[in-house]
Structures are given as C-alpha cells and as structure tokens.
Scaffold this motif. Sequence first.
Motif, PDB file in Angstrom:
ATOM      1  N   SER A   1       0.765  -1.442  -0.103  1.00 16.04           N
ATOM      2  CA  SER A   1      -0.094   0.110  -0.041  1.00 16.04           C
ATOM      3  C   SER A   1       0.879   1.184  -0.140  1.00 16.04           C
ATOM      4  CB  SER A   1      -0.931  -0.148   1.402  1.00 16.04           C
ATOM      5  OG  SER A   1      -1.709  -0.829   1.219  1.00 16.04           O
ATOM      6  N   LEU A   2       1.972   1.355   0.624  1.00 18.69           N
ATOM      7  CA  LEU A   2       2.847   2.521   0.940  1.00 18.69           C
ATOM      8  C   LEU A   2       3.689   2.662  -0.550  1.00 18.69           C
ATOM      9  CD1 LEU A   2       4.545   1.843   4.180  1.00 18.69           C
ATOM     10  CD2 LEU A   2       2.653   3.512   3.667  1.00 18.69           C
ATOM     11  N   LEU A   3       3.732   1.664  -1.368  1.00 16.86           N
ATOM     12  CA  LEU A   3       4.651   1.649  -2.258  1.00 16.86           C
ATOM     13  C   LEU A   3       3.339   2.319  -3.664  1.00 16.86           C
ATOM     14  CD1 LEU A   3       6.787  -1.633  -2.641  1.00 16.86           C
ATOM     15  CD2 LEU A   3       7.522   0.887  -2.563  1.00 16.86           C
ATOM     16  N   MET A   4       2.219   2.110  -3.446  1.00 18.01           N
ATOM     17  CA  MET A   4       1.117   2.810  -4.488  1.00 18.01           C
ATOM     18  C   MET A   4       1.190   4.138  -4.220  1.00 18.01           C
ATOM     19  SD  MET A   4       0.255   0.179  -5.974  1.00 18.01           S
ATOM     20  CE  MET A   4      -1.162   0.930  -6.988  1.00 18.01           C
ATOM     21  N   VAL A   5       1.482   4.668  -3.179  1.00 15.30           N
ATOM     22  CA  VAL A   5       1.516   6.399  -2.795  1.00 15.30           C
ATOM     23  C   VAL A   5       2.189   7.079  -3.918  1.00 15.30           C
ATOM     24  CG1 VAL A   5       2.066   8.237  -1.488  1.00 15.30           C
ATOM     25  CG2 VAL A   5       1.139   6.217  -0.600  1.00 15.30           C
ATOM     26  N   PRO A   6       3.390   6.689  -4.211  1.00 14.47           N
ATOM     27  CA  PRO A   6       4.147   7.511  -5.492  1.00 14.47           C
ATOM     28  C   PRO A   6       3.458   7.233  -6.922  1.00 14.47           C
ATOM     29  CG  PRO A   6       5.618   5.610  -4.690  1.00 14.47           C
ATOM     30  CD  PRO A   6       4.363   5.805  -3.902  1.00 14.47           C
ATOM     31  N   PHE A   7       2.823   6.064  -7.074  1.00 15.19           N
ATOM     32  CA  PHE A   7       2.082   5.666  -8.163  1.00 15.19           C
ATOM     33  C   PHE A   7       1.020   6.669  -8.354  1.00 15.19           C
ATOM     34  CE2 PHE A   7      -1.297   3.667 -10.445  1.00 15.19           C
ATOM     35  CZ  PHE A   7      -0.641   3.097 -11.428  1.00 15.19           C
ATOM     36  N   LEU A   8       0.331   6.656  -7.277  1.00  6.28           N
ATOM     37  CA  LEU A   8      -0.991   7.684  -7.345  1.00  6.28           C
ATOM     38  C   LEU A   8      -0.721   9.190  -7.588  1.00  6.28           C
ATOM     39  CD1 LEU A   8      -3.005   5.911  -4.413  1.00  6.28           C
ATOM     40  CD2 LEU A   8      -3.604   5.746  -6.881  1.00  6.28           C
ATOM     41  N   VAL A   9       0.369   9.438  -6.822  1.00  2.00           N
ATOM     42  CA  VAL A   9       0.696  10.906  -7.082  1.00  2.00           C
ATOM     43  C   VAL A   9       0.928  11.339  -8.428  1.00  2.00           C
ATOM     44  CG1 VAL A   9       2.425  12.609  -6.411  1.00  2.00           C
ATOM     45  CG2 VAL A   9       1.479  11.122  -4.774  1.00  2.00           C
ATOM     46  N   MET A  10       1.797  10.544  -9.190  1.00  2.00           N
ATOM     47  CA  MET A  10       2.107  10.826 -10.697  1.00  2.00           C
ATOM     48  C   MET A  10       0.940  10.727 -11.440  1.00  2.00           C
ATOM     49  SD  MET A  10       5.164  11.640 -10.485  1.00  2.00           S
ATOM     50  CE  MET A  10       5.751  11.775 -12.287  1.00  2.00           C
ATOM     51  N   ASN A  11       0.172   9.485 -11.069  1.00  2.00           N
ATOM     52  CA  ASN A  11      -0.935   9.355 -12.079  1.00  2.00           C
ATOM     53  C   ASN A  11      -1.984  10.486 -11.793  1.00  2.00           C
ATOM     54  OD1 ASN A  11      -3.714   6.893 -12.344  1.00  2.00           O
ATOM     55  ND2 ASN A  11      -1.478   6.787 -13.292  1.00  2.00           N
ATOM     56  N   VAL A  12      -2.392  11.133 -10.775  1.00  2.00           N
ATOM     57  CA  VAL A  12      -3.319  12.287 -10.694  1.00  2.00           C
ATOM     58  C   VAL A  12      -2.492  13.321 -11.538  1.00  2.00           C
ATOM     59  CG1 VAL A  12      -4.087  13.735  -9.003  1.00  2.00           C
ATOM     60  CG2 VAL A  12      -4.150  11.661  -8.536  1.00  2.00           C
ATOM     61  N   ALA A  13      -1.260  13.495 -11.298  1.00  2.00           N
ATOM     62  CA  ALA A  13      -0.777  14.736 -11.935  1.00  2.00           C
ATOM     63  C   ALA A  13      -0.769  14.686 -13.428  1.00  2.00           C
ATOM     64  CB  ALA A  13       0.708  14.977 -11.476  1.00  2.00           C
ATOM     65  N   PHE A  14      -0.726  13.621 -14.128  1.00  2.00           N
ATOM     66  CA  PHE A  14      -0.344  13.388 -15.523  1.00  2.00           C
ATOM     67  C   PHE A  14      -1.750  12.893 -16.226  1.00  2.00           C
ATOM     68  CE2 PHE A  14       3.995  13.597 -14.645  1.00  2.00           C
ATOM     69  CZ  PHE A  14       4.500  14.110 -15.689  1.00  2.00           C
ATOM     70  N   PHE A  15      -2.731  12.419 -15.837  1.00  2.00           N
ATOM     71  CA  PHE A  15      -3.790  12.315 -16.509  1.00  2.00           C
ATOM     72  C   PHE A  15      -4.560  13.421 -16.849  1.00  2.00           C
ATOM     73  CE2 PHE A  15      -7.817  12.660 -13.897  1.00  2.00           C
ATOM     74  CZ  PHE A  15      -7.430  11.957 -12.753  1.00  2.00           C
ATOM     75  N   PHE A  16      -4.305  14.667 -16.108  1.00  2.00           N
ATOM     76  CA  PHE A  16      -5.022  16.024 -16.632  1.00  2.00           C
ATOM     77  C   PHE A  16      -4.160  16.412 -17.726  1.00  2.00           C
ATOM     78  CE2 PHE A  16      -6.648  15.643 -12.410  1.00  2.00           C
ATOM     79  CZ  PHE A  16      -8.212  15.934 -12.684  1.00  2.00           C
ATOM     80  N   VAL A  17      -2.789  16.232 -17.623  1.00  2.00           N
ATOM     81  CA  VAL A  17      -1.924  16.583 -18.395  1.00  2.00           C
ATOM     82  C   VAL A  17      -2.181  15.731 -20.045  1.00  2.00           C
ATOM     83  CG1 VAL A  17       0.583  16.427 -19.317  1.00  2.00           C
ATOM     84  CG2 VAL A  17       0.066  16.905 -17.062  1.00  2.00           C
ATOM     85  N   VAL A  18      -2.525  14.400 -20.033  1.00  2.00           N
ATOM     86  CA  VAL A  18      -2.952  13.530 -21.083  1.00  2.00           C
ATOM     87  C   VAL A  18      -4.208  14.062 -21.754  1.00  2.00           C
ATOM     88  CG1 VAL A  18      -3.894  11.405 -21.803  1.00  2.00           C
ATOM     89  CG2 VAL A  18      -1.968  11.348 -20.358  1.00  2.00           C
ATOM     90  N   ASN A  19      -5.261  14.809 -20.844  1.00  2.00           N
ATOM     91  CA  ASN A  19      -6.120  15.405 -21.290  1.00  2.00           C
ATOM     92  C   ASN A  19      -6.075  16.460 -22.333  1.00  2.00           C
ATOM     93  OD1 ASN A  19      -8.741  17.079 -21.441  1.00  2.00           O
ATOM     94  ND2 ASN A  19      -9.633  15.690 -20.009  1.00  2.00           N
ATOM     95  N   VAL A  20      -5.112  17.411 -21.917  1.00  2.00           N
ATOM     96  CA  VAL A  20      -4.677  18.606 -22.442  1.00  2.00           C
ATOM     97  C   VAL A  20      -3.881  18.089 -23.900  1.00  2.00           C
ATOM     98  CG1 VAL A  20      -3.670  20.705 -22.457  1.00  2.00           C
ATOM     99  CG2 VAL A  20      -4.876  20.092 -20.483  1.00  2.00           C
ATOM    100  N   LEU A  21      -3.149  17.167 -23.909  1.00  2.00           N
ATOM    101  CA  LEU A  21      -2.344  17.002 -24.961  1.00  2.00           C
ATOM    102  C   LEU A  21      -3.197  16.024 -25.992  1.00  2.00           C
ATOM    103  CD1 LEU A  21       0.962  15.474 -23.305  1.00  2.00           C
ATOM    104  CD2 LEU A  21       0.633  17.489 -24.405  1.00  2.00           C
TER     105      LEU A  21
END
Length: 435
Positions: free
Chosen positions: A261-281
């Motif tokens: 569960s702790l290892l999923m934290v960096p996954f989630l942080v980057m995931n949240v940051a970039f799927f809005f980037v993907v929307n714009v791109l």
Amino acid sequence: MRFKDTLSYGMGGLSMNFCDMVFLQWLYVRYAPHDQPHLVPPALIGLFILLGRITEAVYGPFVGHWSDGFRSSSGRRLPFIRRGLPCLAAAIFLMWMPPIPHAHWLNALYLFVMIEVYLICYDSVVTPYLSLMPELTSDFRQRVNLTTMQAVFIMLGTLLFAGVGFVVHWGGWRVLGVVVAGLTVLFMLPVAVRLRERNAGATPAGDRLGFIEGLRLTLGNRAFLYVVLSTSCYWYGLDSVMKLLPLWTTGYLGRGEDTVSLLMVPFLVMNVAFFFVVNVLAKRHGKYAVMMLTFGATTLSFAMFGVTGLLPLGSPFVQTVFVIAFAGMAIAGFMVLPFAVLSDVIDYDEKLTGRRREAIYFGFQGSFQKLSLGISSLLFGVLAYGPDGAVSVQGLRSVALLAAGISVIGIVIFIGYPLREREGTVVSIRETIRP
C-alpha cells in the motif's frame, strides 16, 4: 451534457477498475502466498485464470450482441447492469473464502468455479456500462472530458486499491471481500439508478443482425483490430506487473503486505498529476499521438522493473519507488484514452454501415484483452515461482522484461491505426490527405 450525468457515469469507473485490480493482484497472494503453504498450486491458479478468460472471451461478444439488440422500457444497457450487479458483488465476496484452510482439491475446484462466475458477472455489468459512453455524446472533446471523469474515479479506485494491503494485514480476507464488494455496488449504483438512456424502447434502424454476422462485421473493421490488438499487448504487460508487485515487495524487498500500500503512493501521485496532462495533450495533438507516447513510456516502465535493484543508484527499495512513480505517469494515458479511441472506432463503423453497435465492440475488445490477461496469468504462475514453490526473484524479473517485450509489439501494431480527428469528426487517413 449535464455535469451530474457525467459524474454519475464516471463513478462507475471505480467499480469497473477497483474490483478487477484486486482480483488481478491479490488472487495469487491469497491462494499461493510466498511465506505459507499454498492452498492451490501457482501453475494451477494460472491455468484456471486462463480458462476463465477463455470463457469470458466467448461470453463478452455474446453479451455485447445481446445488449445491442435488447429492447425494454429502461433501455438496452441498464437492465443488464441492474440485474448483474448483485451477482457480481456476491462473487467478489465469495472468491476470497476457500472452503479448506490448507491444500486440498476442494480449494482448487472452488477457485475454478468462483473465477468463472466472477468473470461472467463482471462482463454482464461492465460491457453494458462501457457501451453507454458513446451514446452520451458525439462530441470528441466532451468524450475526452467524459473519459477523464471516468479516469478520476479509476484513480480514486486505485487510491483505495493502494490500501488493500492494510485491509488484508489488519482485517483479513473476509473483510477484504466485504470492502471490495461493497464499494463495487456503491459506485455503480448511480449508473444503475440515476442515468436514463435517451433512446430507451426505440426500434433499431434496419434489420437486426445475427450474432455471427455481427462478429463478421466487427472483425472486418480494420481500425478496431489495430486498437484491440495493441491494447491487448499493453494489458498483458500491466497485468504481469500488477501481479508482480506484492510478491516483489514481500519476497524480494522483505517487507509486509502493508508496504504494498505504501508503494502505491508515488504511483498515485504521478497518476493524478499526469492524467490531466494527457487530457490537454489529447485535445491539442490528437489521441493517436498521445497514445503512441503512452505506449512508449509504459513499455519503458515495464523494462525498468526488470532491472530494479541491479543498478548502483540507491537501495532496491528506493529504485522500486522510482520505477513505480514513473509507471504511474506512463499509465495515466491508458486511464483516459483507450475508451475514447474505441468510441471513435464505433462512430466510424456507424458512418460506414449505418448501424450503432457499441456493446459488441466493447465485448469483443474484452475478449481479446481477457485472453491476453489469461495468458499473462498462466505465464506468471510458471515464471514467478521456482521449482520448490518459493518466489523466484529472477523469475519476477523475467516477468517484467517479457511484459516490456509484449508491449513493444503493441507499439508496432498501433502504428497502423488509420483514424484521425478533423474538424470535430473522425476520418480515415485516406480522407485526411485529401485536399
């Protein structure tokens, strides 16, 4: 589209994603833990999942075709969701409750039956759910917004999924079953109760297609084949790495299930940051270009997992955290784009044939992808464990590198995808080069 309708549809993304992620990642941990006697041999688990995926591959197009031709006062899709959801919840709960607390043939039989039941119930709900999306809007920008909302809840599901290790560690498998089944029902209810199909009860245009004819037309859509084959390669890789993480954490890093569960934290942080980037791109450069970029980054993340711990750049734990964070960034594109791309394919099919056949496309896509997931599960059971039944670190590395190799094949396939967006409509490459 009204925001509350977009929100209601998007909430179903959590149900679709969360229960299947738990199934993909934790089934081996439940029945073949690295530090306890196995309830079912790992290779047999992989075989059962493969057989279940084969069943799902046959059933998916069937339920899609059935849904496309179904007529009722509440529509084509919602009756399947409403009736299938309680059965899905029951299957999710029972899957984690083997009848014998030690190795026994009854556990194997029980697991085989529950995998089959779960996958059939899952398709009965998810295929009609996905088939609602192209009917909600024909505007491509709104579709990206719709899939982005869905991705928000998929991300929320991933956030909840990150806590599964804590649930198992502190509450046990029975509590896990209750939590996963409850959340699956809770977030699919707005779809089943709030949404209304605009063309409920309408008579379809033209004669109703037979099942075989529908399959023939679907497989004759060249754009669809590029999409389904390439994304199936991606799902092979993702499934392999998702299965790998708990055993990597406990067997190689020597940590407990709660560390997953702790290892999923960096996954989630980057995931949240970039799927809005993907929307714009995607709105600026088109879905094709961003899909290719996503394929490349995801393949690289899979390959990086294969060499994690071998480089002189920090401890294996630090390297694992970095790779997981990079994977979260890369996978963001696949949380937003594939369903929007498939909706473009369905629109173009309607342009060519005059028929609207969403569910058989989503069902057939599921068939290819579920076969890919089944093969991944079978090979994982063979590669990840050594001859003595213990987790093999070298085997886990092989799983990751094979995942990267299969994803490369996906990149090569998607290069030929022929549809592009132009002036608010989807056209083939041949049309885009016309003056």
